[in-house]
Scaffold this active site. Structure first.
Site, PDB file in Angstrom:
ATOM      1  CG  ASN A  87      -1.880   1.151   1.043  1.00 31.56           C
ATOM      2  OD1 ASN A  87      -1.832   2.041   0.409  1.00 31.56           O
ATOM      3  ND2 ASN A  87      -3.078   1.147   2.108  1.00 31.56           N
ATOM      4  CG  MET A 102     -12.590   9.018  17.928  1.00 33.15           C
ATOM      5  SD  MET A 102     -13.705  10.578  17.979  1.00 33.15           S
ATOM      6  CE  MET A 102     -14.649  10.383  16.240  1.00 33.15           C
ATOM      7  N   GLY A 141      -9.904   1.600  11.735  1.00 34.24           N
ATOM      8  CA  GLY A 141      -9.547   2.076  12.904  1.00 34.24           C
ATOM      9  C   GLY A 141     -10.231   2.510  13.873  1.00 34.24           C
ATOM     10  CG  MET A 142     -11.753   6.489  14.260  1.00 33.47           C
ATOM     11  SD  MET A 142     -12.529   8.128  14.024  1.00 33.47           S
ATOM     12  CE  MET A 142     -12.007   8.390  12.393  1.00 33.47           C
ATOM     13  N   GLY A 143     -13.707   2.507  13.682  1.00 30.48           N
ATOM     14  CA  GLY A 143     -14.841   1.534  13.367  1.00 30.48           C
ATOM     15  C   GLY A 143     -14.271   0.182  14.457  1.00 30.48           C
ATOM     16  CG  ASP A 194      -9.200   1.230  -2.403  1.00 32.58           C
ATOM     17  OD1 ASP A 194      -8.477   0.169  -2.432  1.00 32.58           O
ATOM     18  OD2 ASP A 194      -9.289   2.063  -1.438  1.00 32.58           O
ATOM     19  CG  ASN A 222      -7.138  10.214   8.559  1.00 35.96           C
ATOM     20  OD1 ASN A 222      -7.665  11.074   9.472  1.00 35.96           O
ATOM     21  ND2 ASN A 222      -6.695  10.538   7.473  1.00 35.96           N
ATOM     22  N   GLY A 223     -10.124   8.055   6.874  1.00 34.88           N
ATOM     23  CA  GLY A 223     -11.126   7.871   5.700  1.00 34.88           C
ATOM     24  C   GLY A 223     -12.222   7.257   6.146  1.00 34.88           C
ATOM     25  CG  HIS A 235     -13.133   1.339   5.585  1.00 33.97           C
ATOM     26  ND1 HIS A 235     -12.359   0.500   5.669  1.00 33.97           N
ATOM     27  CD2 HIS A 235     -12.295   2.676   5.853  1.00 33.97           C
ATOM     28  CE1 HIS A 235     -11.186   0.747   5.432  1.00 33.97           C
ATOM     29  NE2 HIS A 235     -10.980   2.047   5.857  1.00 33.97           N
TER      30      HIS A 235
END
Length: 398
Positions: free
Chosen positions: A8, A284, A331-333, A146, A209-210, A206
């Site tokens: 990536n 977050m 990440g946040m999810g 994607d 950050n995005g 998802h």
């Protein structure tokens, strides 16, 4: 047995994971950061160890050489020849790439041309692809897009309500992003629920950050929140998400620091979202710390974030005419229980209810109560594994 690297690559970074295939065993992983800047950082994790070096890495070719040399230096591989395939995440495939493909000169040229759809992502991916092809010319390189997963959207869904000539002449339409992640967690959700994916209606969120939300009907994407570019959708870490487009010329007229549309779009991409509203951070965890301190800007940023995500999820209940499960990932999810609690709290009318203990204590899996009509799942995404699987599938087809 073979070894496959999933890559990536960003404009100044290169994240990687080395797999033993087909066993799908992670042998090593790492990231090279600050490519093209002073004091670049190369991190390698393997066998429970972590090695970190500070170097000056001038470009992606140099980064790839360092990565490969590290694999040998740390005894992870004995020779380059052990690597039989390289898979690259590419954000924008446009209408050209409906599935993963083996890289050739034409494919690489098309990826570079599609940078207009993902100016923050495609150029870095192209640089990474070019570097690996230069250094390992005999190894199969595969691109995983994607956008491919979202090519199943109907025309009335992906077209914008503007004159059709802008689609016909310039291909202006919704493309979506994070498709590899949405595809993977939908497959995992079906396993978790013990039902065929082809029978399920899922909403996959998802949230990193995005941020992107997808409506998945029987295994296919039927709508998604990101659009022509990854700037669209709910509020994100540094991106605004959806705004009234008339704001763009208005800001150019009013703010002398914003000289043209490119300046405004740059602000919307890099200086907005949680970071822009709070003035604190795009993370977050920092926003939640601000909530504890009763920081009014942190509270405002958090409330906008929750509000926009709830609205997006709600509209996909309408698109699907109900859903069997809501899946949180990224990440946040995966790691922000307060955010999940507040999102679900605003969607209780749809029949969702979560177990507070499972939600708070980092449980992976079904965090809903037995009475919940719509299951709420937390699933760790694994885009790198999806990439490695596609390399394994395609590497003998070139």
């Amino acid at each position: 047995m073979s070894k496959t690297i999933a890559i990536n690559a960003g404009s100044s970074s290169l994240k990687w994971q080395l797999y033993q295939m087909p066993e799908e065993e992670v042998l090593a992983q790492g990231i090279i950061e600050r490519i093209g800047l002073k004091d670049s950082i190369s991190t390698v994790k393997y066998d429970g160890k972590k090695e970190e070096q500070i170097l000056d890495i001038h470009d992606h070719t140099e980064a790839v050489k360092i990565l490969l040399n590290d694999l040998i230096h740390f005894g992870i591989i004995a020779a380059y020849g052990e690597i039989t395939g390289v898979g690259h995440r590419v954000v924008a495939g446009g209408e050209l790439f409906k599935e993963s493909v083996v890289v050739n000169d034409k494919v690489l040229e098309q990826i570079e041309e599609l940078s207009v759809l993902a100016p923050l992502h495609n150029p870095g991916a192209a640089a990474g692809i070019r570097a690996f092809r230069d250094i390992l010319p005999d190894i199969t390189s595969v691109c995983v897009f994607d956008t491919s997963f979202h090519t199943s959207m109907a025309k009335h869904t992906y077209l914008y309500p503007i004159p059709q000539k802008y689609y016909t002449d310039y291909k202006v339409r919704k493309y979506g992003a994070h498709g590899t992640s949405h595809k993977y967690v939908a497959q995992e959700a079906a396993k978790m629920l013990g039902r065929p994916l082809e029978e399920l209606k899922l909403i996959t969120a998802h949230i990193g950050n995005g941020v992107s939300i997808t409506a998945n009907y029987h295994g296919k994407s039927v709508d998604t929140s990101m659009g022509f570019t990854p700037l669209a959708g709910p509020m994100m870490g540094t991106r605004s998400g959806d705004i009234d487009p008339a704001i763009i010329p208005y800001l150019i007229e009013q703010d002398p620091e914003l000289k043209d549309a490119a300046d405004v779009v740059n602000m919307l991409n890099k200086k907005s979202g949680l970071s822009g509203v709070s003035g604190i951070s795009s993370d977050m965890r920092d926003i939640e710390a601000g909530l504890q301190e009763d920081n009014p800007d942190a509270v405002l940023a958090y409330n906008i974030f929750i509000d926009r995500i709830k609205k997006c999820i709600g509209q996909y209940f309408a698109v699907l005419n109900g859903a069997d499960a809501l899946v949180f990932t990224a990440g946040m999810g995966e790691n922000a229980p307060l955010m999940r609690q507040d999102v679900i709290g605003g969607l209780s009318w749809f029949g969702m209810d979560i177990d507070p203990e499972k939600n708070v204590f980092g449980y992976r899996g079904d965090i809903s109560t037995p009475e919940s009509k719509v299951k709420v799942l937390v699933i760790s995404t694994d885009e790198e594994l999806c990439i490695a699987r596609d390399v394994e599938r395609l590497k003998n087809t070139k």
